[in-house]
Design an enzyme around this catalytic site. Structure first.
Site: not given
Ligand code: NAP
Length: 254
Positions: A147, A160, A164
């Site tokens: 991402s 998160y 990533k």
């Protein structure tokens, strides 16, 4: 022959019952690949399989339900793919989790571990299960759906984003390890894409405006707009590319 042709190739795509993973699997099938549809829910996977087989012929796609947090499930995914199609040429590690929204100070150890387990360690497991046969054949393409979050700081999805960012490094390390065997490892870094996963960021018109006003293309992306990058990375079009993160974000990070 088209550089993007995937005839004769076999691809596993995790998290392919909907969203980005489904679009990737569908577009790989359009290019001639056999595809394995996987998520936690067998029924949802079977629906995608039926749609792909109706379009491209019986036997183009199979469903294997697997939870990425289970090593046994992932081994079964690999074993059933080998049994059905004889080999794995392309692995797309697409499924991921984001169970926590908020600052770093609020994340519990269990939540943090869950994110790292599902978004990093499970990719490591699955890649280690598939890579040996690619190395033996001196041919393979591994794609991790990361991402743009992994390129940026965030006060809300920072946990998160750490996972990533780790995916970018996983791809770089493995690209160095596997490169001599002609096995390539790359990431795709999508920006905001219209899927269930990111629904909170695009459904409300005010949030949508916030998410897109600084974006050069002034909109969010559709799942199919990530699929082209995956077809490219799986195919002969990208045979000199490894260890990279391909940003597909409507220009947001520039
Ligand atoms: N959407 C965005 O804006 C965006 C932006 C950047 C990166 N990404 C990344 O793109 C990837 C795909 O996201 P998406 O937006 O397409 O999400 P999505 O539409 O919610 O689809 C997620 C897929 O993963 C499966 N899945 C979820 N948890 C799983 C688990 N534990 N084990 C196995 N499968 C699981 C889901 O099926 P089941 O529920 O049936 O298991 C579904 O097939 C993720 O890696 C995400 O981080 C998304």
């Amino acid at each position: 022959m088209s550089l993007f042709d995937l005839t004769g190739k076999v691809a596993i795509v995790t998290g392919s019952s909907r969203g980005i993973g489904r679009a990737i699997a569908e577009q790989m099938a359009v290019q001639g690949a056999k595809v394995v549809i996987s998520s936690r829910k067998a029924e949802a996977c079977q629906e995608v399989v039926d749609a792909i087989n109706a379009r491209h012929g019986a036997g183009t796609a199979i469903a294997v339900a697997a939870n990425i947090s289970s090593k046994d499930d992932l081994q079964r995914l690999v074993d059933e793919t080998n049994r059905a199609f004889g080999k794995i040429d392309v692995l797309v590690c697409n499924a991921a989790s984001n169970p926590y929204y908020g600052p770093m100070s609020g994340v519990s150890d269990d939540q943090f571990r869950k994110v790292l387990d599902n978004n990093v360690i499970s990719n490591h497991w699955l890649i280690q299960m598939v890579a040996p046969q690619m190395i033996d054949r001196k041919d393979g393409s591994i794609i991790i759906v990361s991402s743009i979050g992994g390129l940026r700081g965030s006060p809300t999805i920072g946990v998160y984003n750490i996972s990533k960012a780790a995916d970018f490094q996983l791809a770089r390390n493995l690209a160095v390890e596997f490169g001599p065997h002609n096995v390539r490892v790359n990431c795709i870094a999508p920006g905001l894409i219209k899927t269930d996963f990111a629904r909170a960021l695009w459904e409300d018109p005010e949030r949508y405006k916030q998410s897109t006003q600084g974006a050069p293309l002034r909109r969010i992306g559709e799942p199919i707009e990530i699929a082209g990058a995956a077809v490219f990375l799986a195919s002969a079009a990208s045979t000199f590319m490894t260890g990279q993160a391909m940003v597909v974000d409507g220009g947001v990070t520039i």
